[in-house]
Design an enzyme around this catalytic site. Structure first.
Site, mmCIF file in Angstrom:
data_model
loop_
_atom_site.group_PDB
_atom_site.id
_atom_site.type_symbol
_atom_site.label_atom_id
_atom_site.label_comp_id
_atom_site.label_asym_id
_atom_site.label_seq_id
_atom_site.Cartn_x
_atom_site.Cartn_y
_atom_site.Cartn_z
ATOM 1 N N CYS A 153 1.164 -1.008 0.363
ATOM 2 C CA CYS A 153 0.213 0.320 -0.235
ATOM 3 C C CYS A 153 1.048 1.415 0.529
ATOM 4 O O CYS A 153 1.840 1.525 0.216
ATOM 5 C CB CYS A 153 -0.960 -0.018 1.160
ATOM 6 S SG CYS A 153 0.259 -0.104 2.723
ATOM 7 N N HIS B 156 4.048 2.188 11.621
ATOM 8 C CA HIS B 156 2.329 1.728 12.585
ATOM 9 C C HIS B 156 2.609 3.121 14.004
ATOM 10 O O HIS B 156 1.203 2.905 14.845
ATOM 11 C CB HIS B 156 3.410 0.623 13.727
ATOM 12 C CG HIS B 156 3.474 -0.523 12.744
ATOM 13 N ND1 HIS B 156 4.709 -1.002 12.853
ATOM 14 C CD2 HIS B 156 3.053 -1.376 12.485
ATOM 15 C CE1 HIS B 156 5.052 -1.916 12.029
ATOM 16 N NE2 HIS B 156 3.636 -1.915 11.247
ATOM 17 N N HIS C 192 -0.307 -4.630 19.718
ATOM 18 C CA HIS C 192 -0.226 -4.291 18.613
ATOM 19 C C HIS C 192 0.807 -3.157 18.166
ATOM 20 O O HIS C 192 0.107 -2.488 19.249
ATOM 21 C CB HIS C 192 -0.605 -4.558 17.618
ATOM 22 C CG HIS C 192 -0.176 -4.274 16.052
ATOM 23 N ND1 HIS C 192 0.550 -3.020 15.479
ATOM 24 C CD2 HIS C 192 -0.814 -4.821 14.982
ATOM 25 C CE1 HIS C 192 0.371 -3.030 14.235
ATOM 26 N NE2 HIS C 192 0.417 -4.700 14.314
ATOM 27 N N GLU D 41 0.840 -0.945 16.665
ATOM 28 C CA GLU D 41 -0.089 0.884 15.741
ATOM 29 C C GLU D 41 -1.634 1.095 17.541
ATOM 30 O O GLU D 41 -1.219 2.386 17.345
ATOM 31 C CB GLU D 41 -1.095 0.441 14.373
ATOM 32 C CG GLU D 41 -2.005 0.964 14.648
ATOM 33 C CD GLU D 41 -2.487 1.353 13.316
ATOM 34 O OE1 GLU D 41 -4.059 1.650 13.432
ATOM 35 O OE2 GLU D 41 -2.825 0.065 12.808
ATOM 36 N N SER E 29 -1.112 -7.554 10.690
ATOM 37 C CA SER E 29 -2.179 -7.938 11.219
ATOM 38 C C SER E 29 -3.112 -7.829 10.128
ATOM 39 O O SER E 29 -3.397 -8.889 9.686
ATOM 40 C CB SER E 29 -2.197 -6.410 11.836
ATOM 41 O OG SER E 29 -3.563 -6.853 11.973
#
Length: 327
Positions: A20, A82, A132, A134, A231
């Site tokens: 992305c 992140h 996680h 992020e 993830s």
């Protein structure tokens, strides 16, 4: 070796898949920092959750660390895609590093929203996965007042200090369907809750999950290229499984297993947002070597999103054109 794909004549490629814009930008930041300042460049946490990408950048001179105390004074430091907490940002500044922030702009957007609503007196429920990076980065934007909810049970037991000013934010790489379900439970329990103006789940996560929803009913097994820590890659496998299609996640072509393809004539193939296309090509080569005859691309969205690079990474004479990296 036995031809275990004797029934698997076709490989169907999901579209879109793989990198992305946020991942592209993060890798580019590390590569430009290496080109401009020389090795080593220090990166806090894996720049993106992909083994191949991390190893490639290590070979080029990146050193991945978790603790800022492991970075020598005066070094160049990159924050991973992140995002990081305010405490990490402040410690890095205090230690005097040259800092480049590779936080995905869509994660930064969530951080900005949290800061703005916090000034207006809001508390937050964050839908995400505990531990996680992020989630740690977003929750670390405030000293208190953000409550993590991972599932419906958490929604039932969470107890914010007040409910008149309560807002929801989410991790950007969640399952779209699971998040809808959790959000519905949040709204049922806290009717006044403020939802994000635009869904926090990023465009690329959404697009890749939508592509797997189209792909899964057309194939007998789905292969997701992605690392175990990713993830969004894990969510792609879950999307296929929920639709009743057997699905497996692999970090590399070597992890493909013969028994996955027995009596299966069509293989679906996709890749998480942090997985480079070279890994997809290697998986295709391995499937062909084992008997796959054709590869067909599904029709799908063409993504055109591009994010600007931070100031200070221009290399003489290159006009900020993308470097030739992991495509």
């Amino acid at each position: 070796m036995a031809n275990f794909l004797e029934h698997s004549q076709e490989v169907l490629l999901a579209e879109p898949r793989g990198f992305c814009a946020g991942v592209d930008r993060a890798i580019e930041i590390v590569e430009r920092a290496l080109a401009k300042f020389g090795r080593p460049i220090y990166v806090r946490h894996e720049i993106v959750h992909n083994t191949y990408v991390v190893n490639d950048l290590k070979d080029k001179g990146a050193i991945f660390i978790e603790e800022l105390s492991d970075v020598p004074p005066g070094a160049t430091l990159v924050f991973s895609a992140h995002g990081v907490s305010r405490a990490v940002q402040e410690e890095a500044k205090a230690r005097g590093f040259t800092i480049f922030d590779a936080t995905c702009p869509l994660v930064t957007k969530v951080h900005v929203e949290v800061a703005k609503l916090h000034r207006e007196g809001f508390e937050f429920l964050m839908i995400g996965h505990k531990g996680h990076p992020e989630v740690e980065g977003t929750m670390g934007q405030l000293d208190s007042g953000i409550h993590l909810v991972e599932d419906l049970a958490d929604v039932a037991r969470v107890s914010p200090a007040q409910t008149d000013k309560l807002a929801v934010v989410t991790q950007t790489t969640l399952s779209v369907d699971d998040t809808v379900e959790i959000l519905a439970a949040v709204k049922a329990r806290f009717p006044k809750v403020r939802e994000p103006k635009q869904q926090d789940i990023c465009y690329a996560t959404q697009n890749r999950q939508d592509a797997v929803k189209l792909l899964s009913p057309q194939v007998d097994v789905v292969i997701v290229v992605g690392s175990p820590t990713s993830s969004n890659s894990n969510r792609l496998r879950e999307v296929a499984l929920k639709l009743g299609t057997p699905a497996h996640m692999v970090d590399s072509a070597e992890e493909l297993q013969a028994e996955w393809f027995e009596d299966r004539s069509r293989v679906g193939l996709t890749a998480g947002a942090s997985a480079p296309e070279i890994l997809v090509l290697q998986v295709i080569d391995r499937l062909k070597a084992l008997g796959a005859i054709s590869v067909r691309k599904m029709d799908g969205l063409v993504e055109t999103v591009k994010f600007p690079l931070p100031k200070g990474l221009k290399i003489e004479g290159d006009d900020n054109k993308p470097l030739d990296h992991l495509h």
